[in-house]
Design a protein around this motif. Structure first.
Motif, short mmCIF file in Angstrom:
data_model
loop_
_atom_site.label_atom_id
_atom_site.label_comp_id
_atom_site.label_asym_id
_atom_site.label_seq_id
_atom_site.Cartn_x
_atom_site.Cartn_y
_atom_site.Cartn_z
N ASN A 1 0.84 -1.19 0.00
CA ASN A 1 0.00 0.00 0.00
C ASN A 1 0.89 1.25 0.00
O ASN A 1 1.41 1.65 1.02
N ASP B 1 -0.39 4.06 -1.33
CA ASP B 1 -1.39 5.07 -1.68
C ASP B 1 -1.41 6.16 -0.62
O ASP B 1 -2.46 6.61 -0.18
N TYR C 1 0.95 -0.76 -5.10
CA TYR C 1 -0.11 0.17 -5.54
C TYR C 1 0.23 1.55 -5.02
O TYR C 1 0.21 1.80 -3.82
N GLY D 1 -6.51 4.11 0.05
CA GLY D 1 -5.57 3.70 1.09
C GLY D 1 -6.18 2.67 2.02
O GLY D 1 -5.47 1.98 2.75
N GLU E 1 -7.57 -0.86 2.69
CA GLU E 1 -7.01 -1.97 1.93
C GLU E 1 -7.99 -2.65 0.97
O GLU E 1 -7.60 -3.07 -0.11
N LEU F 1 -8.42 -0.39 -1.99
CA LEU F 1 -7.20 -0.50 -2.79
C LEU F 1 -7.30 -1.73 -3.72
O LEU F 1 -6.97 -1.65 -4.90
N VAL G 1 -2.06 -7.03 2.48
CA VAL G 1 -1.78 -5.64 2.09
C VAL G 1 -0.98 -5.01 3.22
O VAL G 1 -1.42 -5.00 4.37
N ASN H 1 1.71 -1.60 4.35
CA ASN H 1 2.22 -0.26 4.05
C ASN H 1 3.69 -0.31 3.62
O ASN H 1 4.43 -1.23 4.00
#
Lengths: 449, 175
Positions: free
Chosen positions: A81, A83, A122, A172, A174, A177, A207, A209
């Motif tokens: 992630n 985003d 992403y 953002g 999950e 996303l 997912v 960060n």
């Protein structure tokens, strides 16, 4: 002086390139993991490290990984992630811009631990130039045998792709996303099922960060126990803090969790104190979604202890006297900042970014925005403060995803701690109507209001 | 979300079909996903399409993208209208997207937006009469430590001051 686990080599010349990164010990965690460790052993190290999700929720990463379903014959996915959109937060961008290979290395080791053979980063579409930086790093890693088929002769295959988004804060979250990665609108999914069971294309998915993934190589190289020695209590390791607002030294800082907030805000190693000799008024310590803390509650916890930069200490006393570490978006306000205007600004943000799926969030953020606009522009009444409180209370906890809570909390905290400022606006309508914050027009005439 | 779909912009564009190098790039992107999941390429492909179509997505371009990805036009419209980076109306040659969110505002973002409006003689949400500029006030771009700031194409312009805006606008006018 905090340790630098993530940013240690940030100033090495040409660290964007594979050669320089490799010469500083880059990709050794991939060698160690693929040649000497089982995937389960890596998950175990991450569990021991106590690493918690750095995107904002702070959920233990090792536990999240251990929830991943592993049905026979169905592919599993790791999605990073990137985003990063929480107002006040710009740390992932810094990490990816300056140390792209660290994220790539983390993605390889983490994908191996989870048994994923295709992984995606992403990234928010606005960071388009970073897509190029990451794709170059991926190509270099691949050319050197760290990605692709049969990595380092281990028999493990991995392809890594960068996927840009289209501009939507909600992605953002999950599950939003994952929807977006499937080429759809970013509407969060109902849970359960959680992504660990049914995620990307209904396959088991983790997912994580950017900063979470970037911490994994150090843990693999140095063991989870060593990582857990840094920090305090259940806040282990280091954390990137994005510091902004009215401070002397805005920027991204890596701190040991547990650093006293006083040191972080006032020492010249970090924020360097409030800019322009102004007085410190308030801080939003973990991105716009977390409750604002007035200066008088910031330095000490409810028990009168020194407050620390940790998940627990920042949350001490619940929302009555605490806030959250969140994503580490540290926004500082000086005495000139209007809390009502800032709350209106954040509410406009959440109203704009609501996906529109759940009525309490879609309608509620709009109602809050209208009431705040009235108050900010000197057209409110005392009942409006209670109305605002009532609306936020009905959004919180009543939506599919946490955007509803994120919209409600800043409003609740502003009323809780700065009620007199709302009342001032109501009692001084004439002043509010002509106030212009140094702009040429009154704020009511602004085209972007 | 801020976008609304403008049904009046139906003029057929001369940018279709895309040149072969773009089609190859799109083909490569669709291969990043499992077979049958080529719809996942939609957002990356819309970015390419928007760049190719002078900065915005017209109905013919979106329909063309639907054909390339073997999905229905409505699947493209619903995505294009959801994400703020996609422009559904023609834009100026340069799109200045200035951050208007809280952290930037603590450091004078609103003054910068007002100044940019004045310098370009163009309001937020509109295109300048000379077709050079579109001004957008946008939400947090992840540059709060370098505020105030704006996005121009694929890059950010940070620590904005009136002088910096002056030289940027002059530079763009002469491009």
């Amino acid at each position: 002086m905090s340790k630098k686990l993530l940013l240690e080599h940030i100033n090495v010349p040409n660290i964007l390139g594979f050669e320089a990164y490799r010469s500083k010990g880059g990709y050794t965690s991939v060698e160690k993991a693929l040649k000497t460790m089982s995937p389960e052993a890596i998950v175990e190290e991450v569990k021991k490290s106590g690493l918690r999700g750095r995107g904002g929720a702070g959920f233990p990463t090792g536990m999240k990984w251990s929830f991943l379903a592993k049905p026979e014959g169905i592919p599993r996915y790791l999605v990073c992630n990137a985003d990063e959109s929480e107002p006040g937060t710009f740390k992932d961008r810094y990490l990816m811009e300056k140390l792209p290979h660290l994220l790539v290395e983390g993605m390889i080791v983490s994908s191996f631990a989870l048994g994923a053979n295709t992984s995606y980063i992403y990234i928010r579409g606005e960071y388009m130039w970073i897509v190029g930086i990451l794709e170059k790093a991926i190509a270099e890693a691949k050319a050197n045998g760290f990605l692709g088929k049969n990595i380092l002769g281990s028999g493990y295959d991995l392809e890594l792709y960068v996927q840009p988004g289209g501009g939507a804060y909600i992605c953002g979250e999950e599950t939003a996303l994952l929807e977006s990665l499937e080429g759809k609108r970013g509407n969060p999914r109902m849970k359960p099922p959680f992504p660990a069971v049914k995620g990307l294309w209904q396959s088991p998915t983790v997912v994580n960060n950017v900063e979470t993934i970037a911490a994994v190589p150090w843990i693999v190289n140095n063991t989870g126990d060593e990582y857990a020695k840094i920090g305090i209590g259940k806040s282990t390791g280091t954390k990137l803090i994005s510091a902004g607002g009215n401070i002397n030294r805005p920027g991204v800082y890596e701190i040991d969790l547990g650093l006293p907030v006083d040191e972080f805000l006032n020492s010249d190693e970090y924020c360097g104190g409030i800019a322009n000799g102004k007085k410190f008024k308030a801080v939003v310590p973990g991105g716009s979604s977390v409750p604002i803390l007035p200066a008088e509650l910031f330095y000490k916890t409810a028990n009168g202890e020194d407050r620390l930069m940790s998940y627990e200490s920042l949350a001490d006393g619940g929302f009555a006297t605490g806030s959250m570490l969140g994503s580490g978006g540290f926004i500082v306000y000086d005495e000139d900042q209007c809390i009502v205007r800032n709350t209106w600004n954040f509410t406009r943000f959440y109203n704009h970014e609501s996906c529109g799926q759940c009525s309490p969030c879609r309608e509620g953020t709009g109602w809050m925005l209208k009431v705040l606009h009235k108050i900010e522009h000197g057209q409110g009444s005392m009942e409006d403060i209670d109305l605002l409180w009532d609306i936020q209370r009905r959004i919180e906890g009543n939506t599919i995803c946490p955007l509803g809570d994120a919209a409600a909390w800043p409003v609740a905290a502003a009323i809780r701690h700065f009620r007199e400022e709302f009342e001032w606006h109501i009692k001084n309508p004439a002043e509010c109507m002509v106030r212009n914050y140094g702009l040429k027009k009154s704020t009511l005439e602004l085209s972007f209001n | 979300m801020g976008n609304t779909y403008d049904t009046r912009t139906k003029e057929v564009t001369a940018k279709i079909p895309f040149p072969q190098d773009l089609l190859d790039k799109i083909e490569e992107i669709t291969k990043r996903y499992p077979a049958g999941k080529q719809k996942s390429a939609l957002i990356p492909v819309l970015h390419i399409a928007q760049k190719q179509n002078e900065g915005w997505l017209s109905i013919p371009v979106m329909d063309y993208v639907a054909g390339l990805l073997h999905i229905t036009p409505i699947e493209v419209y619903e995505v294009a209208t959801f994400y703020t980076m996609f422009n559904l109306k023609p834009v100026g040659k340069f799109v200045l997207e200035v951050c208007r969110t809280g952290p930037c505002c603590t450091r004078g973002a609103e003054k910068m937006i007002e100044y940019i409006e004045q310098k370009t003689n163009c309001k937020v949400g509109a295109n300048s009469a000379d077709g050079l500029f579109t001004i957008k006030a946008v939400e947090c771009l992840g540059a709060c430590g370098y505020a105030p700031m704006l996005q121009l194409g694929d890059s950010f312009v940070e620590f904005l001051t009136e002088e910096k805006v002056d030289s940027l606008i002059n530079e763009l006018k002469n491009k």
